[in-house]
Structure formats: C-alpha cells, structure tokens
Design an enzyme around this catalytic site. Structure first.
Site, PDB file in Angstrom:
ATOM      1  N   MET A  70      -8.651   7.938  -0.058  1.00 45.18           N
ATOM      2  CA  MET A  70      -9.468   8.282   1.104  1.00 45.18           C
ATOM      3  C   MET A  70     -10.048   9.688   0.934  1.00 45.18           C
ATOM      4  O   MET A  70      -9.320  10.620   0.540  1.00 45.18           O
ATOM      5  CB  MET A  70      -8.597   8.264   2.374  1.00 45.18           C
TER       6      MET A  70
ATOM      7  N   HIS B 190      -1.096  -1.260  -4.259  1.00 46.90           N
ATOM      8  CA  HIS B 190      -2.396  -0.960  -3.633  1.00 46.90           C
ATOM      9  C   HIS B 190      -2.491   0.542  -3.384  1.00 46.90           C
ATOM     10  O   HIS B 190      -1.615   1.137  -2.728  1.00 46.90           O
ATOM     11  CB  HIS B 190      -2.489  -1.731  -2.317  1.00 46.90           C
TER      12      HIS B 190
ATOM     13  N   HIS C  14      -8.274   0.935  -3.930  1.00 49.23           N
ATOM     14  CA  HIS C  14      -9.181   0.732  -2.792  1.00 49.23           C
ATOM     15  C   HIS C  14      -9.861   2.063  -2.523  1.00 49.23           C
ATOM     16  O   HIS C  14      -9.249   2.968  -1.955  1.00 49.23           O
ATOM     17  CB  HIS C  14      -8.350   0.253  -1.597  1.00 49.23           C
TER      18      HIS C  14
ATOM     19  N   MET D 233     -11.368  -5.977   5.429  1.00 49.57           N
ATOM     20  CA  MET D 233     -10.604  -5.009   6.212  1.00 49.57           C
ATOM     21  C   MET D 233     -10.265  -5.644   7.560  1.00 49.57           C
ATOM     22  O   MET D 233     -11.165  -6.126   8.270  1.00 49.57           O
ATOM     23  CB  MET D 233     -11.425  -3.739   6.432  1.00 49.57           C
TER      24      MET D 233
ATOM     25  N   SER E 197       0.849  -1.189   0.000  1.00 46.25           N
ATOM     26  CA  SER E 197       0.000   0.000   0.000  1.00 46.25           C
ATOM     27  C   SER E 197       0.885   1.239   0.000  1.00 46.25           C
ATOM     28  O   SER E 197       1.654   1.452   0.948  1.00 46.25           O
ATOM     29  CB  SER E 197      -0.885   0.027   1.249  1.00 46.25           C
TER      30      SER E 197
ATOM     31  N   MET F 248     -11.929   4.285  -0.558  1.00 45.87           N
ATOM     32  CA  MET F 248     -12.560   4.529   0.738  1.00 45.87           C
ATOM     33  C   MET F 248     -13.240   5.899   0.640  1.00 45.87           C
ATOM     34  O   MET F 248     -12.773   6.896   1.229  1.00 45.87           O
ATOM     35  CB  MET F 248     -11.510   4.495   1.860  1.00 45.87           C
TER      36      MET F 248
ATOM     37  N   ASP G 154      -6.321  -6.484   4.491  1.00 44.54           N
ATOM     38  CA  ASP G 154      -5.775  -5.133   4.419  1.00 44.54           C
ATOM     39  C   ASP G 154      -5.839  -4.478   5.794  1.00 44.54           C
ATOM     40  O   ASP G 154      -6.907  -4.224   6.324  1.00 44.54           O
ATOM     41  CB  ASP G 154      -6.643  -4.351   3.420  1.00 44.54           C
TER      42      ASP G 154
ATOM     43  N   ASP H  11      -4.580   3.444  -1.698  1.00 44.05           N
ATOM     44  CA  ASP H  11      -5.613   3.732  -0.691  1.00 44.05           C
ATOM     45  C   ASP H  11      -6.160   5.132  -0.904  1.00 44.05           C
ATOM     46  O   ASP H  11      -5.580   6.116  -0.457  1.00 44.05           O
ATOM     47  CB  ASP H  11      -5.005   3.612   0.713  1.00 44.05           C
TER      48      ASP H  11
END
Ligand code: DX5
Ligand code: ZN
Length: 219
Positions: A40, A36, A69, A140, A11, A71, A178, A38
C-alpha cells in the site's frame, strides 16, 4: 473453469510483524498455499504498508506462491522490481493504470502471472478486452486499505457474474476475493465460484494453524 482444489492466501498485513517468518511458516504448514502481500502506497489507499524488502526477506523461507497485491498508483513503475524480488503473481488495480493492457503485458514479460484487481464499485466491463490475458482477477470485497473490514454483500452477484464471464469464454482464469473473508462466508463464496481466498485477520488473529484449517474445511 473453477478449480477443484481451492486456495487459501493469508494476507501478511494482519500478521505479527515482529515474528513474520514464524507466522507465515505456521500458516503454510497448516495448509495455506499462497502468501498474499498487501503493498500500500498511502496514496491510492490511505495506509502505507511495506515494499520489496519484506518480499526479499520472506522469499528464501518458502517456495509457496508469493501473491503480490499492488495497491499503488501507476504500478508500472514497480512491476520489474517485484518480479525480481520473487513475486509469482502480480496484481494491479485497474483503477491505477492509465494503460492497463500495457501493464498486463509488462507483468507477463517478466514471466509472472498477471492479475487485475477491481474495487467493489468498479464494473466487470473494465475487463471485457483483457480478461483472456489474465491468470487471475481479484474482486475486492471491501474498500481497499485496511484489514479487519466487513465483507460487502453485493459482491456475491459480482463474483457470480465474473464466473459466468470466465466459463462462457472457456478460460482458466482464477477468481480471487479479498477483504472480510473468513470461515463464515468461505463456503458460500466457493459455491459462487471463487478459487483463491485472501484472509488476513481471519488467519492471523488467534490460533493461526486452527484458523487455516477451519477456513479450508469450508472449501
Ligand atoms: C485490504 C487488503 C486485504 C486485507 C484483508 O486492502 O487488500 O488483503 O488485508 O484483510 P481481512 O482478511 O482482515 O479483511
Ligand atoms: Zn489484498
């Protein structure tokens, strides 16, 4: 069924953002197969991280799998743009989708692999009617929003239950974990049925190449 070749997905949230290309290259050259991302939004999770400009910058660097991913609240607003910028897998949180079936269809219509993430407290039953459509499920193993947190122990049982669901249906859906994943729990989690391991701090803090090798030795 369970992959024979397990996947490490570092990540980049924990990477050195002043030297992102360098850190990603070291991790991939050491054997990691996915990167990966992330994403957000500061609403679904407390932090704001980054968006498509980072994917756009890194895409030409590698043909490794870009595993996004999301979020973010209402991810249907963003799916097409992440697909356009080079995502290979797009993960949306079940908790952020009013119409989860429609978003899964939207990702697949973009020609990308569709994945759904579940927060630790969210039941696997959310997947009952869509599991057969999924290329991957992200379990998660921390409450999302930050790197460097501790693995939540009850997730072992959730992973085993999901592996059972997938195998009983004869699906090839991957299980991804993760949050708080490292060389200290990767072997146990591989035995629970995990296919794809997201590691942030365990890869990018310290000697990246050594960290990658130490984790992958556990698979
Ligand atoms: C947390 C992110 C994770 C996190 C992993 O919300 O989804 O990917 O960056 O970081 P570590 O591996 O340090 O727990
Ligand atoms: Zn993540």
């Amino acid at each position: 069924m369970k992959r024979t070749q397990k996947i490490l997905a570092p990540s980049i949230l924990s990477a050195d953002f002043l030297n992102l290309g360098r850190d990603v290259t070291i991790a991939l050259e050491a054997g990691a197969q996915y990167i990966h991302f992330d994403v957000m939004d500061g609403t679904f999770v407390p932090q704001i991280s980054f968006g498509t400009p980072v994917i756009k910058a890194l895409r030409p660097l590698t043909d490794a799998v870009i595993d996004v991913h999301l979020m973010v609240e209402d991810p249907s607003r963003h799916v097409e743009e992440y697909a356009r910028q080079g995502a290979d897998i797009i993960t949306v949180h079940a908790e952020t989708c009013t119409h989860l079936d429609r978003v899964i269809g939207q990702i697949k219509a973009c020609g990308k692999k569709a994945s759904v993430a579940l927060n630790p407290a969210t039941s696997l039953h959310v997947l009952d009617y869509v599991l057969d459509e999924l290329d991957m499920v992200l379990i998660m193993t921390v409450n999302p929003g930050f790197g460097g947190q501790k693995y939540i122990p009850y997730c072992d049982g959730k992973i085993r239950a999901l592996r059972k669901m997938i195998d009983e249906r004869g699906l090839d859906t991957d299980i991804q974990v993760d949050g708080g994943i490292s060389a200290s729990n990767a072997k146990r989690l591989s035995e629970c049925g995990v296919d794809v391991f997201v590691c942030g701090s365990a890869v990018f803090e310290g000697d990246i190449a050594k960290n990658v090798k130490d984790i992958m030795e556990q698979f």
